[in-house]
Scaffold this active site. Structure first.
Site, mmCIF file in Angstrom:
data_model
loop_
_atom_site.group_PDB
_atom_site.id
_atom_site.type_symbol
_atom_site.label_atom_id
_atom_site.label_comp_id
_atom_site.label_asym_id
_atom_site.label_seq_id
_atom_site.Cartn_x
_atom_site.Cartn_y
_atom_site.Cartn_z
ATOM 1 N N GLU A 130 -7.950 -0.590 9.781
ATOM 2 C CA GLU A 130 -7.537 0.661 8.544
ATOM 3 C C GLU A 130 -7.914 1.626 8.116
ATOM 4 O OE1 GLU A 130 -4.690 -0.502 8.227
ATOM 5 O OE2 GLU A 130 -4.455 -1.775 6.376
ATOM 6 N N THR A 183 -1.447 6.901 4.700
ATOM 7 C CA THR A 183 -1.943 6.329 2.907
ATOM 8 C C THR A 183 -3.003 7.275 2.997
ATOM 9 O OG1 THR A 183 -1.220 3.996 3.987
ATOM 10 C CG2 THR A 183 -3.524 4.274 2.866
HETATM 11 N N1 LIG Z 1 -0.768 0.756 15.464
HETATM 12 C C1 LIG Z 1 -0.738 1.465 14.785
HETATM 13 N N2 LIG Z 1 0.706 0.492 13.650
HETATM 14 C C2 LIG Z 1 0.455 2.229 13.166
HETATM 15 N N3 LIG Z 1 -0.264 3.094 12.322
HETATM 16 C C3 LIG Z 1 -0.884 3.366 13.702
HETATM 17 C C4 LIG Z 1 -1.709 2.768 15.128
HETATM 18 N N4 LIG Z 1 -2.539 3.141 15.141
HETATM 19 C C5 LIG Z 1 -2.948 4.332 14.646
HETATM 20 N N5 LIG Z 1 -2.119 4.218 13.531
HETATM 21 C C6 LIG Z 1 -1.860 5.606 12.937
HETATM 22 O O1 LIG Z 1 -1.971 5.441 11.010
HETATM 23 C C7 LIG Z 1 -0.893 5.848 10.864
HETATM 24 C C8 LIG Z 1 0.037 4.634 9.651
HETATM 25 O O2 LIG Z 1 -0.903 4.205 8.471
HETATM 26 P P1 LIG Z 1 -0.588 4.169 7.417
HETATM 27 O O3 LIG Z 1 -0.872 6.146 7.111
HETATM 28 O O4 LIG Z 1 -1.883 3.137 6.952
HETATM 29 O O5 LIG Z 1 0.646 3.918 7.475
HETATM 30 P P2 LIG Z 1 1.395 2.793 6.533
HETATM 31 O O6 LIG Z 1 1.963 2.508 5.407
HETATM 32 O O7 LIG Z 1 2.710 2.009 7.366
HETATM 33 O O8 LIG Z 1 0.583 1.347 6.714
HETATM 34 C C9 LIG Z 1 -0.833 6.696 11.093
HETATM 35 O O9 LIG Z 1 -1.119 8.079 11.309
HETATM 36 C C10 LIG Z 1 -0.489 6.337 12.587
HETATM 37 O O10 LIG Z 1 -0.778 6.965 13.676
HETATM 38 N N1 LIG Z 2 -4.771 -0.299 -0.814
HETATM 39 C C1 LIG Z 2 -4.036 0.699 0.022
HETATM 40 C C2 LIG Z 2 -2.640 0.281 0.847
HETATM 41 C C3 LIG Z 2 -2.009 1.244 1.635
HETATM 42 O O1 LIG Z 2 -0.830 -0.187 1.849
HETATM 43 P P1 LIG Z 2 -0.265 0.549 2.744
HETATM 44 O O2 LIG Z 2 0.876 -0.665 3.508
HETATM 45 O O3 LIG Z 2 0.175 2.011 2.492
HETATM 46 O O4 LIG Z 2 -0.952 0.706 4.202
HETATM 47 C C4 LIG Z 2 -4.042 1.863 -0.735
HETATM 48 O O5 LIG Z 2 -2.854 1.865 -2.096
HETATM 49 O O6 LIG Z 2 -4.217 3.482 -0.385
#
Ligand SMILES: Nc1ncnc2c1ncn2[C@@H]1O[C@H](COP(=O)(O)OP(=O)(O)O)[C@@H](O)[C@H]1O
Ligand SMILES: N[C@@H](CCOP(=O)(O)O)C(=O)O
Length: 308
Positions: A130, A183
């Site tokens: 994360e 995020t």
């Molecule tokens: N295995 C993965 N699955 C999803 N996102 C990934 C992965 N590896 C790296 N990333 C990167 O993480 C980001 C997506 O995560 P995030 O922004 O937290 O979205 P979500 O809300 O779907 O979790 C994107 O920039 C993506 O390129």
């Molecule tokens: N507490 C985090 C949760 C992010 O959740 P995601 O499903 O969007 O990855 C935040 O609010 O930043």
């Protein structure tokens, strides 16, 4: 010892309105489906067999690899693994796409190695995934993804994860507008300070939500599903948010808010019929803003990841 394993890792709803960074729950669907195979030499490869997911070009920035590296380093292992993604939550969706991958790889290898660590001990490594995705090692997606159900992050230092009982008849409506909100970006726009008044309101709501879940008190759950700190800021990234939320409540949802960092929204209902009606109402309202979206209903996932 087995050389390969295929696992499912669930999507998650983090924050759950008033529990920013400290509360989340797992969904029965959707999720990531990955196959992990031990390589004959150190290092990691990622094979993408999904339809529409684009991963970072650098395999070492894939959250599944980042979390797995942290896990193997803890074990003192120099093993290498190949990770094949067969299905994937769309990144930037707000239902824990980065989390599902980070959880999937550590769960899979822990199973392959004969469970040297307890499942709850895997959360700390998935948090590293994360951190790679969002810049912060928040646990409110990966903890429920690995442990299942609702998980309260009582403390980050030391990490203290509490499984929260919840009523069996609890259904989650998810609506996913086809826009991407990373995020990392959704964290950057947050205010650095809050008023004491908002803080008192927020911690009253999170306490009320936990009590409502544990007691199975639907009116208390509904009264507590309110966020006065994060939602007012992030909802600006979601066109039609207020109207869609109002439609959910008008059709019987206990409460509704942003799922994770968005753009997905979630609503909790006490029956499948209500959750389905809420899904229809949210979709109809979003469509009035000419934003392509899709909605679905999921029960809460008790188990977390599973071997397929
Ligand atoms: N295995 C993965 N699955 C999803 N996102 C990934 C992965 N590896 C790296 N990333 C990167 O993480 C980001 C997506 O995560 P995030 O922004 O937290 O979205 P979500 O809300 O779907 O979790 C994107 O920039 C993506 O390129
Ligand atoms: N507490 C985090 C949760 C992010 O959740 P995601 O499903 O969007 O990855 C935040 O609010 O930043």
């Amino acid at each position: 010892m087995k050389e390969r394993i295929r696992v499912f890792s669930p999507a998650t709803v983090a924050n759950v309105a008033c529990g920013f960074d400290v509360l989340g729950f797992a969904l029965e669907s959707p999720g990531d489906e990955i196959e992990v195979r031990r390589r004959n030499e150190p290092g990691f490869t990622v094979i993408n067999k999904t339809a529409d997911t684009v991963f970072p070009s650098d395999v070492n920035k894939n959250t599944a690899v980042v979390s797995l590296k942290a896990y193997l380093e803890h074990l003192g292992s120099e093993d290498g693994f190949e990770i094949t993604f067969h299905s994937k939550i769309k990144p930037g969706s707000g239902i824990g796409s980065s989390s599902a991958s980070a959880a999937a790889s550590v769960f899979a290898v822990n199973e392959l190695l004969g469970r040297p660590l307890a499942q709850t001990d895997l959360v700390q490594f998935a948090m590293q995934g994360e951190k790679a995705a969002a810049g912060v090692a928040h646990a409110d997606n990966v903890a429920p993804a690995i442990m299942g159900g609702f998980v309260l992050v009582r403390s980050y230092d030391p990490l203290d994860l509490i499984q929260i009982p919840y009523p069996e008849e609890l259904y989650c409506t998810i609506i996913h507008p086809q826009i991407e909100v990373k995020t990392e970006d959704a964290r950057k726009i947050l205010r650095k300070g809050i008023t004491l008044k908002d803080a008192v309101t927020q911690w009253g709501n999170i306490a009320g939500l936990i009590a409502g879940l544990m007691k199975g008190d639907y009116p208390l759950i509904g009264r507590s599903l309110k966020d006065v700190i994060i939602e007012p800021i992030r909802s600006m990234l979601i066109p039609g948010f207020d109207e869609v939320k109002e439609a959910a409540l008008a059709n019987g949802a206990l409460g509704a808010s942003i799922s994770g960092s968005g753009p997905s929204m979630f609503a909790l209902s006490s029956s499948l019929e209500t959750a389905q009606r809420v899904a229809q109402a949210m979709t109809k309202t979003f469509s009035q803003f000419e934003i392509e979206n899709h909605s679905y209903v999921s029960k809460i996932n008790k188990q977390g990841p599973k071997v397929l």
